[in-house]
Scaffold this motif. Structure first.
Motif, short mmCIF file in Angstrom:
data_model
loop_
_atom_site.label_atom_id
_atom_site.label_comp_id
_atom_site.label_asym_id
_atom_site.label_seq_id
_atom_site.Cartn_x
_atom_site.Cartn_y
_atom_site.Cartn_z
N TYR A 138 0.87 -1.19 0.00
CA TYR A 138 0.00 0.00 0.00
C TYR A 138 0.90 1.22 0.00
N ASP A 139 0.55 2.20 -0.80
CA ASP A 139 1.37 3.42 -0.84
C ASP A 139 0.50 4.62 -1.18
N VAL A 140 0.95 5.77 -0.74
CA VAL A 140 0.25 7.03 -1.01
C VAL A 140 1.28 8.07 -1.38
N HIS A 141 1.00 8.86 -2.38
CA HIS A 141 1.80 10.07 -2.64
C HIS A 141 0.87 11.24 -2.86
N ALA A 142 1.30 12.40 -2.34
CA ALA A 142 0.49 13.62 -2.43
C ALA A 142 0.74 14.32 -3.77
N MET B 106 3.91 1.47 -8.60
CA MET B 106 5.07 0.58 -8.64
C MET B 106 5.61 0.35 -7.23
N HIS B 107 5.52 1.37 -6.39
CA HIS B 107 5.97 1.19 -5.00
C HIS B 107 5.09 0.16 -4.28
N ALA B 108 3.79 0.24 -4.47
CA ALA B 108 2.89 -0.71 -3.80
C ALA B 108 3.19 -2.13 -4.27
MG MG Z 1 6.12 5.51 -2.28
#
Ligand code: MG
Length: 376
Positions: free
Chosen positions: A226-230, A260-262
């Protein structure tokens, strides 16, 4: 007890057929040594892989955290080189194992380790059950009593200091490390081996080994990420390896490719190998701004060195905009290319959050991913 395993794979044996030594040939879709190394990973504290200098490059590709050592002209010399390489590392016990025995299981390894609490040496063996003959010119020339006879297997385990001293003192060739140990006066306990712990020697052994592997069934592992970017000011975002025009950009150290990070974290998760931050610490300047494909490629390589392949993966991007649908196929192809898998094993889809929450207010993008890893 600090235990090291030494995997001896420097031989050039050609009885198994094929153009390359048997330990590098494929077994159930992976090099034999990947199976062998996987049997000891997480079981011992240190892994040493002894290879022929000519095989150094291909060894590097699957060694993972194993220490690579160049082998010598004989098996004894190879083992000795590995033992010397462990000097000063605080190792108390060592398990010496044939690289061409990929089917060794945790029970056999456990019995050897258990016996080392009492004895200076311990090795698995199976009793001889066939009648034994002596032959001469194609005729039976006599019989041999099989009572008390064993077929030796590996791993052969020893107190580290004792086997190192034994190898240093040993002259001439030995059939195995038990012979070296006994020449030095060490007691070696026999523990129960396993018929499945065969040494790949002839081409037919590969078929037998594959059948045994099939019978063991698959090892399936799942991981999630799971990942989040603002969002920040900008004119494009990177999502799942594809540059998508947008009236904002994503904020982050690298390309902020949230999908891709998730996915990368899902693969690390399936391997119980932490997350991106553990392998590429953001505090380390060399990873600041690193492209996300470096992380995903690393996770996919780690998966392969652990003996797994990707069954499938599924990435869900959560955002109101940009619209993902028109780019999904390109994203699947990009991720598949980076991981080195067929595109049909990679899914990318998207959902909105019905204008609710931070994704609904278009303050950022969230991504979830699941990865299924399979070891046959
Ligand atoms: Mg990330």
């Amino acid at each position: 007890m600090t235990t090291a395993a030494v995997i001896v794979a420097a031989g050039r044996g050609s009885r198994a057929g094929g153009d390359i030594p048997k330990q590098w040939q494929m077994l159930a879709g992976m090099p034999v040594l990947v199976h062998t190394l996987a049997a000891f990973r997480g079981v011992v504290d240190l892994l040493v892989l002894v290879v022929h200098p000519d095989d150094r490059d291909r060894a590097q590709a699957l060694a993972g955290d194993a220490i690579l050592v160049n082998g010598g002209a004989t098996r004894d010399a190879s083992v000795r080189a590995a033992l010397e390489a462990l000097d000063g590392r605080g190792v108390t016990h060592v398990l010496i194992h044939d690289g061409a025995r990929p089917l060794v299981d945790a029970d056999v390894i456990g019995r050897v380790r258990g016996a080392l609490e009492t004895y200076a040496g311990a090795a698995p063996a199976v009793p001889v059950t066939d009648a034994l003959w002596r032959g001469k010119d194609g005729l039976v020339d006599g019989t041999q009593d099989r009572a008390g006879l064993w077929r030796a297997q590996t791993p052969q385990g020893f107190r580290y200091d004792a086997i190192l001293a034994a190898h240093r003192a040993h002259q001439g060739q030995a059939a195995d490390d038990v012979e070296v140990a006994r020449a030095a006066g060490l007691d070696v306990a026999i523990v129960e081996g396993n018929e499945a712990n065969l040494k790949l020697t002839f081409p037919s052994d590969f078929a037998r080994a594959e059948a045994i592997l099939k019978g063991r069934g698959m090892d399936v592992r799942l991981g999630n990420g799971y990942d989040v970017h603002a969002f920040t000011a900008g004119d494009h975002v990177w999502l799942c390896g594809v540059k998508v025009a947008h009236d904002k950009a994503l904020l982050g150290h690298s390309d902020a490719d949230v999908g891709m990070h998730a996915l990368t974290d899902a693969i690390y998760g399936a391997l119980a190998e932490g997350d991106i931050g553990r392998h590429f610490p953001p505090s380390d300047p060399q990873w600041k701004g690193a492209a996300s494909h470096i992380f995903l490629r690393h996770a996919a390589e780690l998966m392969r060195t652990r003996g797994y392949r990707l069954g499938n993966c599924d990435v869900t991007l959560v955002c109101e905009r940009p619209k993902i649908g028109p780019h999904a196929a390109a994203m699947q192809a990009a991720l598949a290319g980076i991981m080195g898998v067929e595109v049909g094993r990679v899914s990318v889809k998207a959902t909105t959050s019905e204008r609710l929450g931070f994704t609904g207010r278009e303050e950022g993008i969230a991504a979830l991913a699941t990865a299924c890893l399979v070891r046959a």
